[in-house]
Structures are given as C-alpha cells and as structure tokens.
Design an enzyme around this catalytic site. Structure first.
Site, PDB file in Angstrom:
ATOM      1  N   ASP A  36       0.850  -1.186   0.000  1.00 36.35           N
ATOM      2  CA  ASP A  36       0.000   0.000   0.000  1.00 36.35           C
ATOM      3  C   ASP A  36       0.890   1.241   0.000  1.00 36.35           C
ATOM      4  OD1 ASP A  36      -3.222   0.525   1.013  1.00 36.35           O
ATOM      5  OD2 ASP A  36      -1.811   2.199   1.091  1.00 36.35           O
ATOM      6  N   ASN A  92     -12.855  -3.128   2.734  1.00 38.90           N
ATOM      7  CA  ASN A  92     -13.768  -1.996   2.887  1.00 38.90           C
ATOM      8  C   ASN A  92     -14.751  -2.056   1.718  1.00 38.90           C
ATOM      9  OD1 ASN A  92     -12.439  -0.927   5.171  1.00 38.90           O
ATOM     10  ND2 ASN A  92     -10.922   0.084   3.861  1.00 38.90           N
ATOM     11  N   GLY A  98     -15.079   3.542   3.799  1.00 47.46           N
ATOM     12  CA  GLY A  98     -13.725   3.975   3.453  1.00 47.46           C
ATOM     13  C   GLY A  98     -13.204   3.416   2.150  1.00 47.46           C
ATOM     14  N   GLN A  99     -14.053   2.742   1.360  1.00 42.57           N
ATOM     15  CA  GLN A  99     -13.549   2.247   0.069  1.00 42.57           C
ATOM     16  C   GLN A  99     -13.325   3.416  -0.872  1.00 42.57           C
ATOM     17  OE1 GLN A  99     -15.933  -0.750  -1.957  1.00 42.57           O
ATOM     18  NE2 GLN A  99     -14.315  -1.165  -3.442  1.00 42.57           N
ATOM     19  N   HIS A 105     -10.168  -5.294  -3.172  1.00 43.27           N
ATOM     20  CA  HIS A 105      -8.820  -5.448  -2.610  1.00 43.27           C
ATOM     21  C   HIS A 105      -8.909  -5.808  -1.143  1.00 43.27           C
ATOM     22  CE1 HIS A 105     -10.002  -1.185  -2.419  1.00 43.27           C
ATOM     23  NE2 HIS A 105      -9.366  -1.140  -1.260  1.00 43.27           N
ATOM     24  N   LEU A 106      -8.050  -6.729  -0.752  1.00 47.00           N
ATOM     25  CA  LEU A 106      -7.987  -7.202   0.625  1.00 47.00           C
ATOM     26  C   LEU A 106      -6.750  -6.589   1.273  1.00 47.00           C
ATOM     27  CD1 LEU A 106      -9.100  -9.131   2.785  1.00 47.00           C
ATOM     28  CD2 LEU A 106      -7.775 -10.973   1.723  1.00 47.00           C
ATOM     29  N   HIS A 107      -6.976  -5.772   2.307  1.00 45.99           N
ATOM     30  CA  HIS A 107      -5.850  -5.211   3.053  1.00 45.99           C
ATOM     31  C   HIS A 107      -5.275  -6.306   3.956  1.00 45.99           C
ATOM     32  CE1 HIS A 107      -6.823  -0.807   2.404  1.00 45.99           C
ATOM     33  NE2 HIS A 107      -8.023  -1.311   2.184  1.00 45.99           N
TER      34      HIS A 107
HETATM   35  P1  AMP Z   1      -9.621   1.515   0.310  1.00 41.61           P
HETATM   36  O1  AMP Z   1      -9.623   2.838   1.019  1.00 41.61           O
HETATM   37  O2  AMP Z   1     -10.061   0.344   1.152  1.00 41.61           O
HETATM   38  O3  AMP Z   1     -10.360   1.584  -1.024  1.00 41.61           O
HETATM   39  O4  AMP Z   1      -8.102   1.188  -0.014  1.00 41.61           O
HETATM   40  C1  AMP Z   1      -7.421   1.727  -1.095  1.00 41.61           C
HETATM   41  C2  AMP Z   1      -5.976   1.684  -0.722  1.00 41.61           C
HETATM   42  O5  AMP Z   1      -5.213   1.836  -1.897  1.00 41.61           O
HETATM   43  C3  AMP Z   1      -5.540   2.802   0.241  1.00 41.61           C
HETATM   44  O6  AMP Z   1      -5.026   2.206   1.437  1.00 41.61           O
HETATM   45  C4  AMP Z   1      -4.474   3.560  -0.551  1.00 41.61           C
HETATM   46  O7  AMP Z   1      -3.403   3.970   0.270  1.00 41.61           O
HETATM   47  C5  AMP Z   1      -4.028   2.514  -1.562  1.00 41.61           C
HETATM   48  N1  AMP Z   1      -3.507   3.046  -2.806  1.00 41.61           N
HETATM   49  C6  AMP Z   1      -4.023   4.031  -3.570  1.00 41.61           C
HETATM   50  N2  AMP Z   1      -3.279   4.193  -4.688  1.00 41.61           N
HETATM   51  C7  AMP Z   1      -2.276   3.274  -4.620  1.00 41.61           C
HETATM   52  C8  AMP Z   1      -1.170   2.929  -5.475  1.00 41.61           C
HETATM   53  N3  AMP Z   1      -0.951   3.565  -6.640  1.00 41.61           N
HETATM   54  N4  AMP Z   1      -0.332   1.951  -5.063  1.00 41.61           N
HETATM   55  C9  AMP Z   1      -0.537   1.303  -3.894  1.00 41.61           C
HETATM   56  N5  AMP Z   1      -1.562   1.567  -3.058  1.00 41.61           N
HETATM   57  C10 AMP Z   1      -2.404   2.539  -3.415  1.00 41.61           C
END
Ligand code: AMP
Ligand code: ZN
Length: 119
Positions: A36, A92, A98-99, A105-107
């Site tokens: 991330d 999310n 918070g998405q 995507h799985l954190h």
């Molecule tokens: P969400 O908020 O659950 O949709 O998660 C999206 C995640 O993507 C966030 O934690 C961002 O920090 C991450 N993110 C956004 N752009 C990038 C990128 N180019 N490379 C890696 N992570 C990213």
C-alpha cells in the site's frame, strides 16, 4: 467463465497490467499482492484479483474460488513478511466504509499490535 472487462480508468487494473508501478510482493495466477502506498502498519499489503470486480461481494458472487485465492494469497504474504504474531485482513465495501478504489482489494496488515474495534 469469461473475465469481466477491464476498465481503462481503474487504477488497480492498471497495476495488474503493469501500466502503473507498484511494489509487487507476490504475483499469482489469479491474484497480485503489492505494498500500500500509504501504509497503516509496518506491513500493509493489498491483495487484488487480476480480474476487475467492484468489491468483495461482487467477486464472491461471480468467482467464489477467486475469493478463496485472495485469502490464500494473504496467508502467503503474512508468512513471507514474518507476521507470526498474527495479521488482519480487511475489505472496505462502499464509500461509507472507506472504500476509495472500486476494484476489490484485501488489506493485509501486521507488524504492530492491532487494536479492536477498528476505527
Ligand atoms: P480503500 O480505502 O479500502 O479503497 O483502499 C485503497 C488503498 O489503496 C488505500 O489504502 C491507498 O493507500 C491505496 N492506494 C491508492 N493508490 C495506490 C497505489 N498507486 N499503489 C498502492 N496503493 C495505493
Ligand atoms: Zn479494476
């Protein structure tokens, strides 16, 4: 089953295609794991399906084995990262949760004590 169309404007589809750089941790047949950009823990990796689905429920309803692959990949990431004390997996779903990127995507978070309940 035919894979869903890959939207040109989807950031994570572009990472899968190699058009946007990312620090890849694991590249599997059906999933890709990368760090991330804005880590919330010492290890913060995102596991994504190579195919475009808007969120986890969309993925689950179209490709349940693809959803299982996400968790298998998360476990492989945790092992590689040495997260022996445990790790957290989070989807999310929806802007209110918070998405911000609408490609499932799985954190995978670990490397520090993780509080409960989450914020
Ligand atoms: P969400 O908020 O659950 O949709 O998660 C999206 C995640 O993507 C966030 O934690 C961002 O920090 C991450 N993110 C956004 N752009 C990038 C990128 N180019 N490379 C890696 N992570 C990213
Ligand atoms: Zn996508």
């Amino acid at each position: 089953m035919t894979a869903p169309e890959r939207p040109d404007d989807c950031l994570f589809c572009r990472i899968v295609a190699g058009d946007v750089p990312a620090e890849i941790v694991l590249a599997g047949e059906t999933t890709v794991a990368f760090r991330d950009l804005n880590p919330q823990a010492p290890t913060h990796v995102l596991v994504i399906p190579r195919s475009h689905y808007e969120n986890a429920a969309d993925l689950a309803s179209h490709d349940s084995s693809g959803l299982a692959d996400m968790f298998t990949t998360a476990a492989q990431v945790a092992e590689r990262e040495g997260l022996t004390g445990g790790y957290r997996t989070v989807f999310n779903t929806g802007a209110g949760a918070g998405q911000t990127v609408f490609h499932a995507h799985l954190h995978v978070l670990g490397g520090r004590p993780l509080g409960w309940p989450p914020g």
